[in-house]
Design a protein around this motif. Structure first.
Motif, PDB file in Angstrom:
ATOM      1  N   ARG A 155       0.832  -1.212   0.000  1.00 53.66           N
ATOM      2  CA  ARG A 155       0.000   0.000   0.000  1.00 53.66           C
ATOM      3  C   ARG A 155       0.862   1.256   0.000  1.00 53.66           C
ATOM      4  NH1 ARG A 155      -3.063  -3.402   3.507  1.00 53.66           N
ATOM      5  NH2 ARG A 155      -2.101  -2.500   5.381  1.00 53.66           N
ATOM      6  N   PHE A 212      -6.206   7.618  -1.275  1.00 60.39           N
ATOM      7  CA  PHE A 212      -5.696   6.277  -0.973  1.00 60.39           C
ATOM      8  C   PHE A 212      -5.047   6.246   0.408  1.00 60.39           C
ATOM      9  CE2 PHE A 212      -2.608   2.862  -0.962  1.00 60.39           C
ATOM     10  CZ  PHE A 212      -3.317   1.809  -1.533  1.00 60.39           C
ATOM     11  N   MET A 213      -4.253   7.272   0.717  1.00 60.36           N
ATOM     12  CA  MET A 213      -3.607   7.338   2.022  1.00 60.36           C
ATOM     13  C   MET A 213      -4.634   7.421   3.144  1.00 60.36           C
ATOM     14  SD  MET A 213      -0.742   9.977   0.612  1.00 60.36           S
ATOM     15  CE  MET A 213      -0.271  10.728   2.163  1.00 60.36           C
ATOM     16  N   SER A 214      -5.683   8.218   2.915  1.00 57.96           N
ATOM     17  CA  SER A 214      -6.715   8.395   3.925  1.00 57.96           C
ATOM     18  C   SER A 214      -7.455   7.094   4.217  1.00 57.96           C
ATOM     19  CB  SER A 214      -7.707   9.477   3.466  1.00 57.96           C
ATOM     20  OG  SER A 214      -8.749   9.635   4.399  1.00 57.96           O
ATOM     21  N   TYR A 245       0.788  14.312   5.677  1.00 62.70           N
ATOM     22  CA  TYR A 245       0.291  13.060   6.255  1.00 62.70           C
ATOM     23  C   TYR A 245      -0.476  13.327   7.551  1.00 62.70           C
ATOM     24  CZ  TYR A 245       1.038   8.288   4.605  1.00 62.70           C
ATOM     25  OH  TYR A 245       0.896   7.073   3.975  1.00 62.70           O
ATOM     26  N   GLY A 302      -3.685  10.069  -4.561  1.00 64.48           N
ATOM     27  CA  GLY A 302      -2.790   9.680  -3.471  1.00 64.48           C
ATOM     28  C   GLY A 302      -3.360  10.032  -2.112  1.00 64.48           C
ATOM     29  N   ALA A 351       0.704   4.343  -2.756  1.00 66.72           N
ATOM     30  CA  ALA A 351       0.576   5.746  -2.355  1.00 66.72           C
ATOM     31  C   ALA A 351       1.767   6.561  -2.832  1.00 66.72           C
ATOM     32  CB  ALA A 351       0.437   5.836  -0.840  1.00 66.72           C
ATOM     33  N   CYS A 359       1.228   9.872  -5.081  1.00 66.35           N
ATOM     34  CA  CYS A 359       1.383  11.107  -4.316  1.00 66.35           C
ATOM     35  C   CYS A 359       2.793  11.676  -4.361  1.00 66.35           C
ATOM     36  CB  CYS A 359       0.971  10.866  -2.858  1.00 66.35           C
ATOM     37  SG  CYS A 359       0.661  12.370  -1.932  1.00 66.35           S
ATOM     38  N   GLN A 380       7.020   6.094   2.878  1.00 72.97           N
ATOM     39  CA  GLN A 380       6.503   6.431   1.556  1.00 72.97           C
ATOM     40  C   GLN A 380       7.544   7.157   0.713  1.00 72.97           C
ATOM     41  OE1 GLN A 380       2.375   7.446   1.528  1.00 72.97           O
ATOM     42  NE2 GLN A 380       2.593   8.782  -0.239  1.00 72.97           N
ATOM     43  N   ALA A 390      -8.892  13.658   3.414  1.00 73.86           N
ATOM     44  CA  ALA A 390      -8.213  13.903   2.141  1.00 73.86           C
ATOM     45  C   ALA A 390      -8.672  15.183   1.456  1.00 73.86           C
ATOM     46  CB  ALA A 390      -8.445  12.708   1.210  1.00 73.86           C
ATOM     47  N   HIS A 431      -6.404   3.807   3.323  1.00 68.15           N
ATOM     48  CA  HIS A 431      -5.658   2.554   3.477  1.00 68.15           C
ATOM     49  C   HIS A 431      -4.397   2.642   4.332  1.00 68.15           C
ATOM     50  CE1 HIS A 431      -8.231   0.658   0.487  1.00 68.15           C
ATOM     51  NE2 HIS A 431      -8.028   1.696  -0.309  1.00 68.15           N
ATOM     52  N   LEU A 432      -3.999   3.847   4.747  1.00 66.12           N
ATOM     53  CA  LEU A 432      -2.753   3.943   5.514  1.00 66.12           C
ATOM     54  C   LEU A 432      -2.920   4.644   6.863  1.00 66.12           C
ATOM     55  CD1 LEU A 432      -0.216   4.680   2.627  1.00 66.12           C
ATOM     56  CD2 LEU A 432      -0.351   2.618   4.031  1.00 66.12           C
TER      57      LEU A 432
END
Length: 306
Positions: free
Chosen positions: A68, A168-170, A233, A165, A72, A76, A187, A241, A172-173
């Motif tokens: 993941r 996706f970060m929001s 982040y 990005g 990202a 991003c 990352q 996001a 899945h990470l």
């Protein structure tokens, strides 16, 4: 107090992120686009790895998490960084600023499509559109000598990449129990790995770099990439996001201010009015509380504290 801290993060992030165009422009005087992209990823990664080491944090483990992280990092970091470096070779700076500020609109569109912006209010939509109108007014792309062609498309692609990005970060990470400093460091390490192979495309030739250009490259990597990305982040973890993407509307304000102070550019009534409209638009977008994914709130707050 929490809202004051959030606004402080937004202000610092906009200031650091908004200076990125200046450092890229100076770095491109000596380096090829692929060299600029790789250098900022590498220096940013080394900066955050040093912070992790000093704070006793470890990088996340496990192939699933790193998978993941690489996804990202592509959307991003590696992709938009490369597109900005290539795009700024041919595009007018005003048009580039306008196109970069479309990130919030891309983020909003993606949020509606995937369902994370189901509770979107009319005031927030109006704020996004008002902010974009202010950016257009500041840079007046109709006054540009040329559209930029592929350079313009590159900047649009970079803005869309940021939006993908961030989302996706929001989802899945962040909020998974991993400190944001560890995630941001990991990352940028992944982005460095992804961009290293691109050096074969004109990035292996020797360069002659002046102290001014070297300083700009170091600032671009350490501050405008490493520090800025970690703040991004943290803001995604705290604000979501789409709210993080609205920082893009403040970047032209910072860029214009830097132009006036550093490059002694003209400051007209049109630019002043555009700044006021941008700030009003950002205020509207941040009046609505972002829709959080089920079960994320507590973990995100824990990440922010870390």
């Amino acid at each position: 107090m929490d809202r004051s801290r959030a606004w402080a993060r937004i202000g610092v992030l906009a200031l650091l992120w908004g200076s990125t165009f200046l450092w890229i422009e100076v770095a491109l005087e000596a380096l090829a686009p692929v060299q600029v992209t790789f250098a900022r990823c590498l220096l940013g990664a080394l900066t955050l790895l040093a912070v992790c080491l000093l704070s006793g944090r470890r990088l996340p483990g496990g192939p699933a998490v790193w998978g993941r992280v690489f996804v990202a990092a592509f959307f991003c970091n590696a992709l938009p960084f490369a597109l900005f470096s290539f795009g700024q070779q041919s595009i007018d700076s005003g048009v580039a600023g306008v196109l970069n500020a479309t990130t919030p609109l891309w983020s909003l569109l993606l949020g509606v499509v995937v369902g994370t912006e189901g509770g979107l209010r009319p005031a927030r939509v109006a704020g996004l559109l008002l902010g974009f109108a202010g950016v257009v007014l500041i840079f007046a792309p109709w006054q540009a000598r040329e559209s930029g062609g592929w350079g313009a498309l590159a900047i649009v692609g970079a803005a869309a990449g940021y939006a993908v990005g961030f989302l996706f970060m929001s989802r899945h990470l962040v909020g998974k129990g991993i400190p944001t400093i560890a995630l941001s460091a990991a990352q940028l390490v992944a982005a460095t790995v992804l961009t290293a192979p691109t050096l074969v495309a004109g990035g292996l030739t020797p360069v002659e770099i002046t102290p001014r250009q070297l300083i700009a490259t170091v600032i671009l990597g350490v501050v405008a990439t490493g520090v800025t990305f970690h703040l991004t982040y943290r803001n995604i973890a705290a604000e979501g996001a789409t709210n993080t993407a609205t920082v893009g509307y403040l970047l032209p304000v910072v860029s214009v201010a830097l132009g006036v102070v550093v490059l002694h550019e003209d400051f007209s009534l049109r630019i002043a009015l555009g700044m006021v409209i941008v700030l009003a638009g950002v205020g509207l977008t941040r009046r609505s509380t972002p829709l959080r994914l089920p079960g994320q709130l507590t973990r995100q707050e824990q990440d922010v504290r870390q």
